[in-house]
Design a protein around this motif. Sequence first.
Motif, PDB file in Angstrom:
ATOM      1  N   MET A 188       1.011  -1.149  -0.046  1.00  0.00           N
ATOM      2  CA  MET A 188       0.017   0.084  -0.120  1.00  0.00           C
ATOM      3  C   MET A 188       0.940   1.345   0.167  1.00  0.00           C
ATOM      4  SD  MET A 188      -3.405  -0.287  -0.170  1.00  0.00           S
ATOM      5  CE  MET A 188      -3.963   0.952   0.654  1.00  0.00           C
ATOM      6  N   PRO A 189       0.380   2.127  -0.672  1.00  0.00           N
ATOM      7  CA  PRO A 189       1.415   3.469  -0.876  1.00  0.00           C
ATOM      8  C   PRO A 189       1.077   4.247   0.463  1.00  0.00           C
ATOM      9  CG  PRO A 189      -0.554   3.887  -2.222  1.00  0.00           C
ATOM     10  CD  PRO A 189      -0.524   2.296  -1.728  1.00  0.00           C
ATOM     11  N   LEU A 190       2.138   4.897   0.959  1.00  0.00           N
ATOM     12  CA  LEU A 190       2.054   5.802   2.243  1.00  0.00           C
ATOM     13  C   LEU A 190       0.931   6.730   2.082  1.00  0.00           C
ATOM     14  CD1 LEU A 190       5.695   6.357   3.338  1.00  0.00           C
ATOM     15  CD2 LEU A 190       4.192   4.674   4.193  1.00  0.00           C
ATOM     16  N   PHE A 191       0.789   7.289   1.153  1.00  0.00           N
ATOM     17  CA  PHE A 191       0.042   8.514   0.886  1.00  0.00           C
ATOM     18  C   PHE A 191      -1.131   8.596   0.055  1.00  0.00           C
ATOM     19  CE2 PHE A 191       4.180  10.118   2.162  1.00  0.00           C
ATOM     20  CZ  PHE A 191       4.220  10.580   3.449  1.00  0.00           C
ATOM     21  N   HIS A 192      -2.277   9.101   0.220  1.00  0.00           N
ATOM     22  CA  HIS A 192      -3.153   9.100  -0.590  1.00  0.00           C
ATOM     23  C   HIS A 192      -3.229   9.777  -1.934  1.00  0.00           C
ATOM     24  CE1 HIS A 192      -5.441   7.000   2.766  1.00  0.00           C
ATOM     25  NE2 HIS A 192      -5.456   8.209   3.188  1.00  0.00           N
ATOM     26  N   THR A 193      -2.477   9.359  -2.910  1.00  0.00           N
ATOM     27  CA  THR A 193      -2.175   9.829  -4.102  1.00  0.00           C
ATOM     28  C   THR A 193      -1.899   8.752  -5.093  1.00  0.00           C
ATOM     29  OG1 THR A 193       0.221   9.837  -3.643  1.00  0.00           O
ATOM     30  CG2 THR A 193      -0.656  11.915  -3.290  1.00  0.00           C
ATOM     31  N   SER A 194      -2.329   9.239  -6.467  1.00  0.00           N
ATOM     32  CA  SER A 194      -2.142   8.136  -7.475  1.00  0.00           C
ATOM     33  C   SER A 194      -0.665   8.129  -7.824  1.00  0.00           C
ATOM     34  CB  SER A 194      -2.992   8.560  -8.705  1.00  0.00           C
ATOM     35  OG  SER A 194      -4.301   8.515  -8.154  1.00  0.00           O
ATOM     36  N   SER A 195      -0.110   7.091  -8.364  1.00  0.00           N
ATOM     37  CA  SER A 195       1.076   7.078  -9.030  1.00  0.00           C
ATOM     38  C   SER A 195       0.977   7.292 -10.385  1.00  0.00           C
ATOM     39  CB  SER A 195       1.656   5.562  -8.865  1.00  0.00           C
ATOM     40  OG  SER A 195       0.929   4.765  -9.663  1.00  0.00           O
ATOM     41  N   ASP A 196       2.358   7.658 -10.988  1.00  0.00           N
ATOM     42  CA  ASP A 196       2.321   8.063 -12.499  1.00  0.00           C
ATOM     43  C   ASP A 196       1.677   6.908 -13.308  1.00  0.00           C
ATOM     44  OD1 ASP A 196       3.636  10.128 -11.996  1.00  0.00           O
ATOM     45  OD2 ASP A 196       5.656   9.575 -12.887  1.00  0.00           O
ATOM     46  N   GLU A 197       2.162   5.702 -12.849  1.00  0.00           N
ATOM     47  CA  GLU A 197       1.662   4.402 -13.549  1.00  0.00           C
ATOM     48  C   GLU A 197       0.039   4.370 -13.639  1.00  0.00           C
ATOM     49  OE1 GLU A 197       0.074   0.623 -13.587  1.00  0.00           O
ATOM     50  OE2 GLU A 197       0.462   1.398 -11.495  1.00  0.00           O
ATOM     51  N   GLU A 198      -0.453   4.670 -12.531  1.00  0.00           N
ATOM     52  CA  GLU A 198      -2.044   4.551 -12.126  1.00  0.00           C
ATOM     53  C   GLU A 198      -2.633   5.702 -13.001  1.00  0.00           C
ATOM     54  OE1 GLU A 198      -3.135   3.108  -8.022  1.00  0.00           O
ATOM     55  OE2 GLU A 198      -1.746   4.780  -7.940  1.00  0.00           O
ATOM     56  N   ILE A 199      -1.900   6.771 -13.189  1.00  0.00           N
ATOM     57  CA  ILE A 199      -2.664   8.083 -13.779  1.00  0.00           C
ATOM     58  C   ILE A 199      -2.446   7.583 -15.380  1.00  0.00           C
ATOM     59  CG2 ILE A 199      -2.235  10.452 -14.626  1.00  0.00           C
ATOM     60  CD1 ILE A 199      -1.061  10.812 -11.740  1.00  0.00           C
ATOM     61  N   LYS A 200      -1.273   7.025 -15.914  1.00  0.00           N
ATOM     62  CA  LYS A 200      -1.217   6.515 -17.191  1.00  0.00           C
ATOM     63  C   LYS A 200      -2.372   5.510 -17.778  1.00  0.00           C
ATOM     64  CE  LYS A 200       1.600   7.183 -20.154  1.00  0.00           C
ATOM     65  NZ  LYS A 200       1.224   8.103 -21.338  1.00  0.00           N
ATOM     66  N   ARG A 201      -2.674   4.683 -16.832  1.00  0.00           N
ATOM     67  CA  ARG A 201      -3.457   3.693 -17.303  1.00  0.00           C
ATOM     68  C   ARG A 201      -4.922   4.010 -16.895  1.00  0.00           C
ATOM     69  NH1 ARG A 201      -4.728   0.253 -12.624  1.00  0.00           N
ATOM     70  NH2 ARG A 201      -3.027   0.229 -11.274  1.00  0.00           N
ATOM     71  N   ALA A 202      -5.158   5.406 -16.559  1.00  0.00           N
ATOM     72  CA  ALA A 202      -6.390   5.906 -16.383  1.00  0.00           C
ATOM     73  C   ALA A 202      -7.036   5.383 -15.154  1.00  0.00           C
ATOM     74  CB  ALA A 202      -7.382   5.863 -17.535  1.00  0.00           C
ATOM     75  N   ALA A 203      -6.430   4.864 -14.046  1.00  0.00           N
ATOM     76  CA  ALA A 203      -7.046   4.321 -12.956  1.00  0.00           C
ATOM     77  C   ALA A 203      -7.654   5.391 -12.117  1.00  0.00           C
ATOM     78  CB  ALA A 203      -5.965   3.682 -11.982  1.00  0.00           C
ATOM     79  N   THR A 204      -7.573   6.625 -12.367  1.00  0.00           N
ATOM     80  CA  THR A 204      -8.309   7.584 -11.633  1.00  0.00           C
ATOM     81  C   THR A 204      -9.318   8.306 -12.325  1.00  0.00           C
ATOM     82  OG1 THR A 204      -7.053   9.531 -12.708  1.00  0.00           O
ATOM     83  CG2 THR A 204      -5.958   8.681 -10.947  1.00  0.00           C
TER      84      THR A 204
END
Length: 399
Positions: A1-17
């Motif tokens: 789990m990431p430490l902070f409530h942010t999306s990673s580059d990889e998540e943004i690139k695959r439109a997970a947001t």
Amino acid sequence: MPLFHTSSDEEIKRAATTDIYFIRTEEILKAKKLDKISVVADVTASGLPNNWPWGVLCGVEEEAKLFEGIPVDVYSMPEGTIFTPEDFRGFRVPVMVIEGAYGAFCLYETPMLGLACQASGVATQAARVRKAADEKMLLSFGIRRMHPALSPMLDRATYIGGFDGVSSLSGAKAIGGDPTGTMPHALIIMLGDQVKAWKAFDQIVEKNVPRVALVDTYFDEKIEAIMVAKALGKRLAGVRLDTPSSRKGNFAEIVKEVRWELDLRGFKNVKIFVSGGLNEETVKALSAAGAEGFGVGTSVSNAPTIDFAMDIIEKQGKPCAKRGKIGGKKQVWRCEKCMIEILQPFRKNHVSCPKCGGKTFPMLLPLVKNGRIVTKLPKPKDIRDYVLRQLGNVQLEKC
Ligand SMILES: [Zn+2]
């Protein structure tokens, strides 16, 4: 789990947001074999916050990175373009156009809007503060009020809008410069004595850092300004007044008083910097009172977003805009001198400026071609220069 409530580059690139309704739309289009249908989509703003007459487009570099590798063509106004949401006849002006099979980019509407909306709001507010401050020094102090993951984006947008420097290490890296700052109240409190703290700063901090002393910790700003001028002498570059609004009274009067007392004692070269809850109005008033530098924070980092929307306006080469939007692929022509925009169907050739009759230039330029970035992405400094050049031709208020 990431430490902070942010999306990673990889998540943004695959439109997970993205929003769930785009996932469902993509699913339905694929099931009905409609996902390959080619469309053109416009990115427009229906208006601007606070009745602003113009906005500064920011976030284009990140849009290029978002669409890199996705089989679409993207046209965009260059990053830093000062745009009006409508052309001279009142037609909505696209700042960006995306073309390709709808199924290829359907999921990207949410992240693409997010990248442009927030950065453009911040860059616009920063440019307005720049206009209010004329040529005076502006430093970005606002990232502490926002999620730290966003500090590079916020400081970059603020710098592009015309600020001279940024306080954060991550923001400085984003703009390719050095961070700028003075000293916090904590330093004075920890040293236990203003003079000790100023002298310790002067003794320990690298010589190329201007000596700007905070002068409102325990005594009146005027008294502390005189104290530090006597303590550091010629090495003192400036004093910073960071008085909280609850104690400010008439801040412009305090600035004038400090200026007078410093001048009287031969410290004309000591500049007065102010910070603490400043915005475009207070910067203008304090500049008139004699302040020469400003640390501006929350009013810029928490600027209202520019609410861009994306709409399909052409499908399989035919206009198809929904009610309230106008159809067909378009080009925006601009007269630099009059800062007038003229909306035209895409294939129409050059038009003359309706105001001065002069030459106009197309503003929607290729950014991404079939997933490849096809333009040189300019450095933040060059984008900032472009903003400043245009800023001379616009006003803060609607005429
Ligand atoms: Zn013109």
